[in-house]
Design a protein around this motif. Structure first.
Motif: not given
Length: 438
Positions: A213-219, A221-225
């Motif tokens: 659904g074109i859901n962009p993850a926040r940067y 969030w990606l950094q914390n992952l």
């Protein structure tokens, strides 16, 4: 528009899908346009589901392909050394990896994105000795059994016909609308000896969920992952099959997050011309394969190496192309937001990154109606999301500004038409979420 014969329809499996939405017989394609057998022109906001980032029959890549074939160069080679293979590996390393400070080895697992995913999952389990993999809600990673096990869509999962095991879904970014801290559940399960969660060997994630659904993850969030994976000795796999090769602006979709995954899955536009090709990048220390332990007949379509090399040299030698993609993305973001602003209750939100953009509608029925109306007026655009509720734009990254705006005009008109019709009345009681991710 010439009708498709009943005989042809009867001969093809019911599994076909795009031809149901676009009942035309397409014959030619150039740049960001497709043409049916009657010569009718369509603006293409689909781009082969992201496999044609440089447009249809890109003239630069077409010349390379024609010359390659005309010179009787090697077409099929499995994993034998060929000139085109060597040139691609060198160019990819020199133009893409080295300038970004990335140290990866290249594995060619087969012709499609699902093979890139399967290779990454298989290698992660071999390297770590752990079976479990963490995936995310609304993620999509392919249609083979291993890839389906880490895919969220219930329809696609149901097609497997067997239990899909050894994968645990976790909430994707903003799944709970900000009501809970990031990774609070996953972190707790990983640290609680009574949680029952087998320690995973890997996490697989899309930085922007395409089919979901074109859901962009926040940067952030990606950094914390990434930090969480390092903390718990878990491999991080980025599925960049649809969002890589420039779709979000930078060549890799994770670059601006400042993370460096352990493995990266690429396909779709990596060949540059729509020729089947897939690539799994892996940190050197992960390369524990035995010779031939993972293979496939079509992992060496050398013409794809040739066009891929040309595409990288032509578009990625400096930042010009990245700037162009981001500028066009902002154009789409503004137009999409204006559409949402004038159609409350019918549209919910504009979202996306780069030239992966979507308008979330109040229902899948409304999204289908918009795409159908757009098709009638010469625009190819598809839907995405768990209920098909997102009108999804994946235009070629090379699309000229005037063609982009002409397509946006058709799409805006289609939304207005649907909003003024009977479908709009049926959706008027659905609450509007005005949050924008544009």
């Amino acid at each position: 528009m010439s009708p498709i014969s009943d005989a042809i329809i009867a001969l093809e499996s019911e599994v076909r899908s795009y031809s149901r939405s676009w009942p035309a017989e397409f014959d030619r394609a150039v740049g960001s346009h497709m043409y049916d057998v009657d010569g009718r022109e369509y603006i293409d906001f689909f781009a082969g589901a992201g496999a044609l980032n440089y447009g249809h029959n890109n003239p630069i890549l077409k010349k390379v392909l024609i010359d390659y074939i005309s010179d009787d160069r090697v077409m099929h080679s499995l994993d034998m050394f060929t000139t085109s293979r060597q040139e691609f590996i060198e160019t990819f390393n020199d133009v893409i990896l080295k300038p970004r400070g990335y140290d990866y080895k290249l594995a060619f697992p087969g012709p499609g994105g699902t093979q890139a995913t399967e290779a990454a999952l298989k290698l992660a389990r071999k390297y770590t000795g752990r079976e479990s993999v963490i995936s995310f809600t609304n993620g999509f990673h392919g249609m083979t059994l291993g890839a389906l096990s880490v895919t969220g869509n219930s329809l696609k999962r149901g097609g497997a016909g067997i239990p899909l095991v050894h994968a645990t879904p976790m909430p994707y970014d903003d799944y709970f609308d900000g009501d809970y801290p990031d990774f609070f559940y996953l972190e707790r399960l990983l640290t609680d000896s009574g949680s029952g969660l087998n320690k995973p060997g890997a996490v697989i994630v899309e930085t922007v969920q395409g089919e979901g659904g074109i859901n962009p993850a926040r940067y952030e969030w990606l950094q914390n992952l990434s930090k969480l994976c390092k903390k718990h000795d878990i491999l991080l796999i980025i599925d960049d099959v649809q969002m890589g090769c420039g779709r979000t602006g930078t060549f890799f979709s994770f670059e601006e997050a400042g993370i460096e995954p352990d493995m990266v899955c690429l396909s779709k536009s990596i060949s540059g011309y729509g020729i089947p090709m897939a690539l799994t990048l892996l940190k050197p220390e992960l390369d524990v394969w035995e010779p031939g332990e993972h293979n496939g007949t079509f992992r060496g379509i050398s013409a794809g190496f040739a066009t891929a090399t040309a595409a990288i040299r032509e578009y990625w030698s400096d930042d010009t192309f990245t700037t162009s993609i981001k500028d066009k993305g902002e154009t789409v973001a503004k137009r999409f937001q204006s559409i949402v602003d004038v159609t409350p209750g019918i549209t919910v939100a504009a979202k996306g990154r780069g030239l992966a953009r979507g308008i979330e509608m109040a229902s899948g029925e409304l999204a289908d109606a918009v795409c159908e109306e757009a098709f009638k007026n010469g625009l190819l655009v598809e839907t995405a999301g768990p209920s098909g509720e997102v009108v999804k734009l994946l235009a070629a990254l090379t699309i000229p500004e005037d063609v982009l705006n002409a397509g946006l005009d058709i799409l805006e008109s289609a939304v207005a038409t649907v909003a003024s019709g009977e479908l709009a009345d049926s959706a008027s009681t659905i609450p509007n979420n005005e949050e924008s991710y544009a």
